[in-house]
Design a protein around this motif. Structure first.
Motif, mmCIF file in Angstrom:
data_model
loop_
_atom_site.group_PDB
_atom_site.id
_atom_site.type_symbol
_atom_site.label_atom_id
_atom_site.label_comp_id
_atom_site.label_asym_id
_atom_site.label_seq_id
_atom_site.Cartn_x
_atom_site.Cartn_y
_atom_site.Cartn_z
ATOM 1 N N TRP A 186 0.802 -1.216 0.000
ATOM 2 C CA TRP A 186 0.000 0.000 0.000
ATOM 3 C C TRP A 186 0.843 1.277 0.000
ATOM 4 O O TRP A 186 0.343 2.344 -0.360
ATOM 5 N N GLN A 187 2.114 1.205 0.432
ATOM 6 C CA GLN A 187 2.914 2.418 0.535
ATOM 7 C C GLN A 187 3.493 2.806 -0.824
ATOM 8 O O GLN A 187 3.822 1.959 -1.647
ATOM 9 N N THR A 188 3.639 4.111 -1.027
ATOM 10 C CA THR A 188 4.170 4.616 -2.297
ATOM 11 C C THR A 188 5.676 4.829 -2.248
ATOM 12 O O THR A 188 6.283 5.115 -3.280
ATOM 13 N N TYR A 189 6.271 4.727 -1.067
ATOM 14 C CA TYR A 189 7.712 4.890 -0.918
ATOM 15 C C TYR A 189 8.309 3.671 -0.219
ATOM 16 O O TYR A 189 7.640 3.019 0.582
ATOM 17 N N LEU A 190 9.582 3.393 -0.489
ATOM 18 C CA LEU A 190 10.361 2.490 0.334
ATOM 19 C C LEU A 190 10.983 3.334 1.441
ATOM 20 O O LEU A 190 11.351 4.496 1.213
ATOM 21 N N ASP A 191 11.119 2.777 2.629
ATOM 22 C CA ASP A 191 11.654 3.558 3.729
ATOM 23 C C ASP A 191 12.794 2.826 4.407
ATOM 24 O O ASP A 191 12.834 1.600 4.443
ATOM 25 N N CYS A 192 13.726 3.612 4.936
ATOM 26 C CA CYS A 192 14.858 3.062 5.684
ATOM 27 C C CYS A 192 14.535 3.135 7.171
ATOM 28 O O CYS A 192 14.285 4.227 7.705
ATOM 29 N N GLU A 193 14.547 1.983 7.838
ATOM 30 C CA GLU A 193 14.250 1.959 9.269
ATOM 31 C C GLU A 193 15.369 2.569 10.102
ATOM 32 O O GLU A 193 15.158 2.948 11.245
ATOM 33 N N GLU A 237 13.482 5.361 -7.861
ATOM 34 C CA GLU A 237 14.763 5.740 -7.255
ATOM 35 C C GLU A 237 15.476 4.512 -6.697
ATOM 36 O O GLU A 237 16.708 4.392 -6.834
ATOM 37 N N TYR A 238 14.714 3.608 -6.082
ATOM 38 C CA TYR A 238 15.351 2.398 -5.555
ATOM 39 C C TYR A 238 15.897 1.534 -6.680
ATOM 40 O O TYR A 238 17.020 1.001 -6.566
ATOM 41 N N ARG A 239 15.164 1.376 -7.769
ATOM 42 C CA ARG A 239 15.654 0.555 -8.890
ATOM 43 C C ARG A 239 16.940 1.122 -9.457
ATOM 44 O O ARG A 239 17.883 0.372 -9.771
#
Length: 233
Positions: free
Chosen positions: A186-193, A203-205
């Motif tokens: 469901w999230q539109t961003y990847l996040d760094c914990e 951007e991640y790719r």
């Protein structure tokens, strides 16, 4: 300075906000998720087993139980046609989806100075709040909205059994280098914990393509060196 919503530190370019980019992203994901959950809620409305019938002798029910799930009926039920005020704070029980979204959309329209648009059949006001989310995250009341939507999403997921999954990503974070990048449904961003960095999938790719070939080579060389140093048994 911290985000009033999640208490994380705000970046210098976020100080005009009352919800940080991470909280905005989560709100956006929830607002997109709610309409997608509605068919699953409707499919969960009917109780699987047939209702019990009354028995003779005074030991049975006088009436058959409601053949629908009350928790789902509450979520899908209609709301009052106008804003409901509760000056004595004596309103109890969970609030329907439409009522939660209507209340915030009505406040938003009032602050933007225009009339709330009419809904098409089967719609809710998630699309309206979503379209004006950049304004929402600068308002003091966004913290209350965040808490209400979080509670609403938890209630919906408890019915539909669709808790989002978090998956660790292969590439390290481009900011802190920790292997703590996660993708969540469901999230539109990847996040760094580790550091809180947000990356779009694109951007991640690009980051993955740039760093992983070198990391693969290093891994192969380390494995080969370890194999050479290991004496034969």
């Amino acid at each position: 300075m911290n985000c009033p919503t999640c208490r994380r530190s705000l970046h210098p370019d976020e100080t005009h906000r009352t919800a940080c980019v991470r909280c905005e992203n989560r709100l956006r994901a929830w607002l997109r998720e709610i309409p997608l959950q509605r068919p699953l809620l409707e499919a969960s409305l009917h109780i699987g087993a047939a209702p019990a019938t009354g028995r003779l002798g005074g030991t049975g029910r006088a009436h058959a139980p409601l053949p629908l799930r009350e928790d789902v009926l509450t979520l899908l039920g209609p709301a009052a046609p106008g804003t409901v005020h509760d000056p004595h704070h004596d309103q109890t029980g969970p609030t329907p989806i439409h009522a939660v979204l209507y209340a915030w959309a009505d406040r938003l329209a009032d602050q933007l100075g225009h009339a709330l648009p009419a809904l098409r059949p089967g719609d809710d006001y998630s699309y309206y709040v979503l379209a004006n989310l950049r304004h929402v995250v600068t308002r003091a009341w966004v913290t209350d909205m965040y808490a209400e939507l979080r509670d609403l999403i938890h209630r919906i997921r408890a019915v539909t059994r669709t808790e989002p999954q978090r998956r660790v990503q292969e590439a390290p974070c481009p900011s802190c280098r920790a292997f703590a990048l996660f993708e969540e449904d469901w999230q539109t961003y990847l996040d760094c914990e580790a550091c809180g960095l947000l990356l779009t999938p694109a951007e991640y790719r690009a980051h993955h393509a740039a760093v992983m070939p070198t990391l693969y080579r290093i891994g192969v060389l380390m494995a080969a060196a370890t194999a050479e140093e290991t004496p034969p048994s």
